[in-house]
Design a protein around this motif. Structure first.
Motif, PDB file in Angstrom:
ATOM      1  N   ARG A 119       0.834  -1.209   0.000  1.00 48.99           N
ATOM      2  CA  ARG A 119       0.000   0.000   0.000  1.00 48.99           C
ATOM      3  C   ARG A 119       0.865   1.254   0.000  1.00 48.99           C
ATOM      4  O   ARG A 119       0.594   2.204  -0.745  1.00 48.99           O
ATOM      5  N   GLU A 120       1.922   1.242   0.822  1.00 45.14           N
ATOM      6  CA  GLU A 120       2.818   2.395   0.888  1.00 45.14           C
ATOM      7  C   GLU A 120       3.560   2.602  -0.433  1.00 45.14           C
ATOM      8  O   GLU A 120       3.936   3.729  -0.767  1.00 45.14           O
ATOM      9  N   GLY A 122       2.215   2.203  -3.258  1.00 48.11           N
ATOM     10  CA  GLY A 122       1.230   2.565  -4.269  1.00 48.11           C
ATOM     11  C   GLY A 122       0.663   1.384  -5.028  1.00 48.11           C
ATOM     12  O   GLY A 122      -0.002   1.569  -6.049  1.00 48.11           O
ATOM     13  N   LYS A 123       0.904   0.172  -4.536  1.00 53.72           N
ATOM     14  CA  LYS A 123       0.400  -1.032  -5.200  1.00 53.72           C
ATOM     15  C   LYS A 123      -0.885  -1.475  -4.501  1.00 53.72           C
ATOM     16  O   LYS A 123      -0.902  -2.431  -3.725  1.00 53.72           O
ATOM     17  N   ALA A 124      -1.960  -0.748  -4.778  1.00 51.43           N
ATOM     18  CA  ALA A 124      -3.205  -0.951  -4.046  1.00 51.43           C
ATOM     19  C   ALA A 124      -3.799  -2.336  -4.250  1.00 51.43           C
ATOM     20  O   ALA A 124      -4.260  -2.969  -3.299  1.00 51.43           O
ATOM     21  N   THR A 154      -8.898   0.285   1.266  1.00 51.85           N
ATOM     22  CA  THR A 154      -8.093   0.320   0.038  1.00 51.85           C
ATOM     23  C   THR A 154      -8.975   0.164  -1.194  1.00 51.85           C
ATOM     24  O   THR A 154      -8.754   0.831  -2.217  1.00 51.85           O
TER      25      THR A 154
END
Length: 208
Positions: A119-120, A122-124, A154
């Motif tokens: 998530r951090e 940017g790979k949601a 998310t």
């Protein structure tokens, strides 16, 4: 100093008496001592030596070695390696063994941390998949509730309203007394609005 000397002696024994059946327990004990001393790289190195023994070390020694390797990987933020190691340790434990639940929790935490990393970065979508894996790996773990909620949050960010609604509904059903329940209604209302489920959205707004 005495403890360090005994650890060094164990290392020398392991190097000088390869194949001796006493090497496994000696190195395992030394790895545990190093871990207790917070010398994680050295503890992991010795634990890896235990796992590489030929003939193989006893089951309990390999379980301890995998646990040390996993803890060290977790502390180094190598959460994928930690997850795999905890899986190896759990495979060497009976279902009712003392300490098993702790390892299950640590494995679930390792997966949850991988989700946070994704998530951090940017790979949601990858984060959602990892959050979902927490439930598959350890549905009774303490991390499951947070993972289910974070998956929903998310999915909202991705405007995946169907997925978000399913996750939030699941969270509400599974964890009715969880502190995060206060935020579920508002998020569900938004998801229902975006899906065109006006009556459901109105019901959530009334609940809020």
């Amino acid at each position: 100093a005495v403890q360090r000397a005994s650890i060094e002696a164990a290392q020398r024994f392991g190097q000088g008496f390869k194949g001796d059946p006493r090497v496994g327990p000696v190195l395992t004990q030394a790895a545990e001592k190093l871990f207790a001393l917070k010398d994680l790289p050295a503890a992991e190195k010795l634990a890896q030596q235990v796992l590489a023994l030929d003939p193989p070390a006893a089951v309990e020694q390999r379980r301890v070695a995998w646990t040390v390797v996993s803890h060290a990987a977790f502390e180094a933020a190598a959460f994928d390696r930690a997850e795999q190691g905890y899986g190896q340790a759990l495979a060497l434990m009976p279902a009712n063994a003392a300490g098993r639940n702790e390892l299950v929790e640590r494995q679930a935490a390792s997966i949850y941390k991988q989700a946070e990393q994704a998530r951090e970065a940017g790979k949601a979508r990858e984060a959602v998949a990892q959050f979902t894996r927490v439930a598959q790996s350890a549905p009774q773990s303490a991390a499951h509730a947070a993972a289910l909620y974070d998956a929903a949050a998310t999915l909202i960010g991705l405007k995946d309203w169907d997925g978000a609604a399913r996750s939030l509904e699941d969270f509400r059903q599974r964890y009715p007394n969880h502190p995060l329940q206060e935020d579920v209604g508002a998020k569900l209302a938004v998801a229902y609005l975006e899906k065109g489920h006006w009556a459901k959205a109105a019901g959530e707004f009334e609940r809020v």
